[in-house]
Design a protein around this motif. Sequence first.
Motif, PDB file in Angstrom:
ATOM      1  N   LEU A  22      31.524  64.673  28.379  1.00 53.49           N
ATOM      2  CA  LEU A  22      30.715  65.858  28.617  1.00 53.49           C
ATOM      3  C   LEU A  22      31.533  66.858  29.434  1.00 53.49           C
ATOM      4  O   LEU A  22      31.849  66.626  30.593  1.00 53.49           O
ATOM      5  CB  LEU A  22      29.431  65.497  29.358  1.00 53.49           C
ATOM      6  CG  LEU A  22      28.347  66.584  29.382  1.00 53.49           C
ATOM      7  CD1 LEU A  22      27.801  66.830  27.979  1.00 53.49           C
ATOM      8  CD2 LEU A  22      27.210  66.200  30.317  1.00 53.49           C
ATOM      9  N   ILE A 121      23.089  70.113  30.422  1.00 56.32           N
ATOM     10  CA  ILE A 121      23.624  68.783  30.719  1.00 56.32           C
ATOM     11  C   ILE A 121      22.664  67.715  30.203  1.00 56.32           C
ATOM     12  O   ILE A 121      23.074  66.699  29.634  1.00 56.32           O
ATOM     13  CB  ILE A 121      23.838  68.617  32.237  1.00 56.32           C
ATOM     14  CG1 ILE A 121      24.936  69.565  32.723  1.00 56.32           C
ATOM     15  CG2 ILE A 121      24.185  67.175  32.584  1.00 56.32           C
ATOM     16  CD1 ILE A 121      25.127  69.575  34.234  1.00 56.32           C
ATOM     17  N   LEU A 125      23.575  64.530  27.675  1.00 54.83           N
ATOM     18  CA  LEU A 125      23.396  63.139  28.083  1.00 54.83           C
ATOM     19  C   LEU A 125      22.353  62.435  27.218  1.00 54.83           C
ATOM     20  O   LEU A 125      22.504  61.249  26.890  1.00 54.83           O
ATOM     21  CB  LEU A 125      22.982  63.074  29.552  1.00 54.83           C
ATOM     22  CG  LEU A 125      24.055  63.485  30.573  1.00 54.83           C
ATOM     23  CD1 LEU A 125      23.457  63.509  31.975  1.00 54.83           C
ATOM     24  CD2 LEU A 125      25.248  62.535  30.523  1.00 54.83           C
ATOM     25  N   ILE A 138      32.417  62.481  32.619  1.00 51.80           N
ATOM     26  CA  ILE A 138      31.949  63.837  32.934  1.00 51.80           C
ATOM     27  C   ILE A 138      33.147  64.638  33.442  1.00 51.80           C
ATOM     28  O   ILE A 138      33.809  64.235  34.396  1.00 51.80           O
ATOM     29  CB  ILE A 138      30.848  63.819  34.021  1.00 51.80           C
ATOM     30  CG1 ILE A 138      29.723  62.841  33.650  1.00 51.80           C
ATOM     31  CG2 ILE A 138      30.320  65.232  34.251  1.00 51.80           C
ATOM     32  CD1 ILE A 138      28.909  63.243  32.451  1.00 51.80           C
ATOM     33  N   VAL A 157      23.760  65.364  37.100  1.00 54.06           N
ATOM     34  CA  VAL A 157      23.924  64.205  36.213  1.00 54.06           C
ATOM     35  C   VAL A 157      23.173  63.007  36.773  1.00 54.06           C
ATOM     36  O   VAL A 157      22.442  62.320  36.051  1.00 54.06           O
ATOM     37  CB  VAL A 157      25.425  63.872  36.045  1.00 54.06           C
ATOM     38  CG1 VAL A 157      25.604  62.505  35.374  1.00 54.06           C
ATOM     39  CG2 VAL A 157      26.124  64.956  35.227  1.00 54.06           C
ATOM     40  N   ILE A 170      29.403  55.699  34.191  1.00 49.12           N
ATOM     41  CA  ILE A 170      29.743  57.124  34.240  1.00 49.12           C
ATOM     42  C   ILE A 170      30.949  57.317  35.151  1.00 49.12           C
ATOM     43  O   ILE A 170      30.965  56.858  36.283  1.00 49.12           O
ATOM     44  CB  ILE A 170      28.558  57.964  34.746  1.00 49.12           C
ATOM     45  CG1 ILE A 170      27.360  57.795  33.817  1.00 49.12           C
ATOM     46  CG2 ILE A 170      28.947  59.438  34.840  1.00 49.12           C
ATOM     47  CD1 ILE A 170      26.119  58.548  34.267  1.00 49.12           C
ATOM     48  N   PHE A 172      33.568  60.326  36.682  1.00 50.72           N
ATOM     49  CA  PHE A 172      33.659  61.768  36.936  1.00 50.72           C
ATOM     50  C   PHE A 172      35.108  62.169  37.197  1.00 50.72           C
ATOM     51  O   PHE A 172      35.839  61.460  37.890  1.00 50.72           O
ATOM     52  CB  PHE A 172      32.839  62.156  38.173  1.00 50.72           C
ATOM     53  CG  PHE A 172      31.356  62.026  38.010  1.00 50.72           C
ATOM     54  CD1 PHE A 172      30.605  63.083  37.544  1.00 50.72           C
ATOM     55  CD2 PHE A 172      30.705  60.846  38.359  1.00 50.72           C
ATOM     56  CE1 PHE A 172      29.223  62.969  37.413  1.00 50.72           C
ATOM     57  CE2 PHE A 172      29.332  60.726  38.232  1.00 50.72           C
ATOM     58  CZ  PHE A 172      28.591  61.789  37.763  1.00 50.72           C
TER      59      PHE A 172
END
Length: 353
Positions: A22, A121, A125, A138, A157, A170, A172
């Motif tokens: 993303l 967002i 997701l 992300i 998020v 997840i 980042f």
Amino acid sequence: MEAPVLKTPVTPKKSVGKTGVLLVNLGTPDSPSVPDVRKYLREFLMDGRVIDIPLIPRSLLVNGIIAPFRAPKSAKIYKELWTDTGSPLKYYGQVVERELQKALGDAYVVKLAMRYQSPTIEAGLREFRETGLTDIVIVPLFPQYASASTGSVYQKVMEIVKPWDVIPAIRFVNRFLEHPKFIEGFAQNARKYIASYDYDYFLFSYHGLPESQIRKGDVTKTICQFGDCCGTFHAMNQHCYRAQCFETTRLLVKALNIPEGKYITSFQSRLGSDPWIKPYTDEVIKELPGKGIKSVLAFSPAFVADCLETTIEVGVEYKELFEQAGGQHWQLVESLNDSPIWIEALVDLVKTA
């Protein structure tokens, strides 16, 4: 009694899942109309990480003063920025989404999102969730970490996935100002201007932040002094946005072999009467011609795609300010936009997240 035949257990074939990527930029109005600009400003400025005051006074300030009065003025500027393909920030984001998908291949699913407005967002997701992706990267498209940008994306998020029964893995991307291809991308864009003109001076302008936000980020309460504390980049100030901006400048200066004394780091786009991080770009510009500086090559390395803050603010408004003060030649170095080296940098960031 016959002994039972023991069968060798069959090991199930490993299923190779896809990774969702993303890409998240700040956002843009859906159109340059006053209602759409007002809607965008309200969502953006009501974020408690952007204007970090309590909810009620923030709501009164944004909905009662800033959005109603600023929207018509901002809409006029957005009309200057708008092209046949719409908002440049969203257009380049969509191109990067497609090109990164090609570069990463079928093992990844790449989606573009905006922290404010569309595409959201949450929509990105949700699509990952509905297609069974449980490994997500992300990538906030902000080279330097700040609570009001990258931090806000993190928070959004986590708010979205918090009620999910199955929360995916997840990862980042925190910042990428040190990535060699990010630096080289801006250096490549600058070299063609340097080759065709002998510039007196180089200005590196970054989006500003209130000093109060920088102080909050100094958990030691001893590092941030708004002076020489950003003269070097080290473990204790690496999360300071101002220090990261000065480090970005140093890396670009090195890549371009710019001599000491021929460049400055400054900050733009301040809002309100509270002190923001200095020096202020507009005040710096006014002083340059009086020092004999008649030509400037300007950079906006806090933005990876051209937008209102680069094309209009630095490219047009600051050019006019420089010329009014006696300057003769002002040139903006464009952002990375959809350049091949930027796609290569993103591939590295995703695969090493």
